[in-house]
Design a protein around this motif. Structure first.
Motif, short mmCIF file in Angstrom:
data_model
loop_
_atom_site.label_atom_id
_atom_site.label_comp_id
_atom_site.label_asym_id
_atom_site.label_seq_id
_atom_site.Cartn_x
_atom_site.Cartn_y
_atom_site.Cartn_z
N LEU A 240 0.83 -1.21 0.00
CA LEU A 240 0.00 0.00 0.00
C LEU A 240 0.86 1.26 0.00
CD1 LEU A 240 -2.81 -1.03 2.53
CD2 LEU A 240 -3.03 -0.75 0.04
N GLY A 241 1.97 1.22 0.72
CA GLY A 241 2.87 2.37 0.73
C GLY A 241 3.46 2.65 -0.63
N GLU A 242 3.88 1.60 -1.33
CA GLU A 242 4.44 1.77 -2.67
C GLU A 242 3.40 2.27 -3.65
OE1 GLU A 242 7.92 -1.67 -2.60
OE2 GLU A 242 5.82 -2.25 -2.91
N LEU A 243 2.17 1.78 -3.54
CA LEU A 243 1.11 2.26 -4.41
C LEU A 243 0.83 3.74 -4.17
CD1 LEU A 243 -1.39 -0.74 -4.19
CD2 LEU A 243 -0.19 0.02 -6.24
N ALA A 244 0.81 4.13 -2.90
CA ALA A 244 0.52 5.53 -2.56
C ALA A 244 1.66 6.46 -2.96
CB ALA A 244 0.26 5.66 -1.06
N LEU A 245 2.88 5.92 -3.08
CA LEU A 245 4.05 6.74 -3.36
C LEU A 245 4.32 6.92 -4.86
CD1 LEU A 245 6.33 8.28 -1.93
CD2 LEU A 245 7.68 6.16 -1.97
N GLN A 246 3.54 6.29 -5.72
CA GLN A 246 3.82 6.39 -7.15
C GLN A 246 3.98 7.85 -7.57
OE1 GLN A 246 1.83 3.29 -9.87
NE2 GLN A 246 0.38 3.52 -8.20
N PRO A 247 5.07 8.16 -8.27
CA PRO A 247 5.35 9.56 -8.60
C PRO A 247 4.37 10.14 -9.60
CG PRO A 247 6.90 8.11 -9.71
CD PRO A 247 6.11 7.24 -8.77
N SER A 248 4.16 11.44 -9.51
CA SER A 248 3.30 12.15 -10.45
C SER A 248 3.96 12.17 -11.83
CB SER A 248 3.06 13.58 -9.99
OG SER A 248 2.43 13.62 -8.73
N THR A 249 3.16 11.99 -12.86
CA THR A 249 3.63 12.16 -14.22
C THR A 249 3.77 13.64 -14.52
OG1 THR A 249 2.43 10.16 -14.86
CG2 THR A 249 3.19 11.59 -16.63
N ILE A 250 4.86 14.03 -15.18
CA ILE A 250 5.09 15.42 -15.57
C ILE A 250 4.71 15.57 -17.04
CG2 ILE A 250 6.80 17.26 -15.81
CD1 ILE A 250 8.36 15.92 -13.51
N TYR A 251 3.73 16.43 -17.32
CA TYR A 251 3.15 16.53 -18.66
C TYR A 251 3.59 17.77 -19.44
CZ TYR A 251 -0.31 13.32 -16.55
OH TYR A 251 -0.93 12.28 -15.91
#
Length: 383
Positions: A240-251
């Motif tokens: 759950l921690g890894e899922l929550a930490l997924q980085p934002s995509t830069i567009y």
């Protein structure tokens, strides 16, 4: 006191109201340098920038600074012990907001407030991870980092403490400022949008940097104080921690390529009429802000799928689908209004970003979305 008891729900309407107070105060400060700031649309969501004509040698350009922060997502990094992706969240917040105006972000400065810097392995490792992310995020955004401030604030900065490993404690807040430049002829103020413009959504696999108070309350309630270590089979192999930490995509680099950026010699690759960065307040708020100057609405009849971790938090918290859509992006991290959707999708895919045509701009006002929420109490949501 437990984390759940000490954290209050985020009141988005109150936040918008108080932000409007600061906006009105900022208008008063424009008297200090008459002519420096130009407002094409006079409202909180309107287009405002520094007129290049005022500076003498920047005729034909708009300049502006934008600022934002990572928010409480830093606690997820503190829990997982991995800070290498947090810069992506910070840069996405400031640079993608610039892209909304058809602007090209150029340079970033940051403010890193830490609780305490200890001369130990944990602090050195954490700072090295932040620096590594700095370089990667700057490359994705096409910006340089010109300066930064690092300050120790002691108890004024708090966060997660692993009772099993107190020596590894590293708590911080991180904010940034971006300088952007836009050609006046390519700037986006919302007035170019037309009925029947396609709305193309860019996929976001994580939560970006929004809604983490609700996530932390919900996951601790359901899975206990060390929820970040838990694996939930239906959500896949990541914790759950890894899922929550997924980085934002830069567009922002995709948008700059689509419209040609700040270089008048660079040909645009598609006609773009508007851009919405879907962050706090979700699609209703951010699409509504993009459409406000035109008075048009939107129908989303081919919506993107929300991330499963987002739907899981919605179920746990008991939020209605309408509430969820008013908090999170629920699928797209950015939406582009364009009469040339196939070209927009092709450029996004060249940058490794999945995209799809998700709806249309309509003469009918309001935001109408085919519901992909966790509850599905209604097949359509209207805002």
């Amino acid at each position: 006191m437990s984390e759940q008891a000490s954290i209050q729900d985020v009141n988005i309407e109150l936040g918008d109201h108080l932000s409007d107070m600061l906006y009105k105060a900022s208008k008063v400060t424009q008297r200090n340098r008459p002519g420096l700031v130009s407002a094409e649309v006079d409202s909180f969501s309107g287009f405002r920038a520094i007129d290049g004509d005022y500076l003498g040698d920047m005729t034909g350009h708009w300049l502006q600074i934008g600022l934002d922060g990572v928010g409480t997502k830093v606690e997820i990094a503190e829990r997982v012990g991995d800070h290498s992706s947090i810069a992506y969240d910070l840069f996405a917040m400031v640079c993608d907001d610039a892209a909304v105006r058809g602007a090209e972000p150029l340079a970033i400065g940051t403010i890193l407030d830490v609780r305490q810097l200890n001369d130990n392995e944990a602090t050195h490792r954490s700072m090295a991870q932040l620096a590594l992310g700095y370089m990667g995020a700057a490359k994705d955004a096409g910006v340089v980092v010109t300066n930064g401030e690092l300050a120790e604030l002691g108890g004024r900065v708090d966060g997660y403490v692993d009772v099993k490993d107190v020596e590894s404690r590293f708590n911080y807040n991180w904010g940034g400022v971006v300088l952007w430049d836009a050609l006046k002829s390519r700037a986006l103020d919302g007035t170019e949008i037309q009925p029947d413009d396609a709305l193309v959504g860019f996929v976001e696999k994580g939560l970006r940097s929004n809604g983490y108070t609700d996530l932390r309350i919900g996951l601790e309630t359901e899975y206990g104080p060390r929820w970040h270590e838990k694996h939930v089979a239906k959500l896949g192999k990541l914790s759950l921690g890894e899922l929550a930490l997924q980085p934002s995509t830069i567009y922002c680099c995709v948008i700059n390529e689509l419209i040609g950026g700040r270089d008048p010699e660079k040909e645009p690759r598609a006609e773009v009429h508007g851009v919405a960065h879907i962050t706090g307040g979700g699609q209703p708020s951010k699409l509504g802000r993009m459409l406000e100057p035109s008075g048009y609405g939107a129908t989303i009849d081919n919506p993107l799928e929300p991330p499963e971790i987002m739907l899981e938090v919605q179920r746990i918290r008991g939020f209605s689908d309408g509430t969820a859509y008013g908090k999170w992006h629920m699928g797209p991290g950015m939406v582009v209004a364009t009469p040339e959707p196939s070209k927009v999708i092709a450029v996004a895919e060249e940058h490794g970003i999945d995209a799809q045509e998700m709806g249309l701009v309509t003469k009918r006002p309001g935001i109408h979305i085919e519901n992909k929420g966790a509850i599905r109490e209604n097949s359509w949501l209207e805002f």
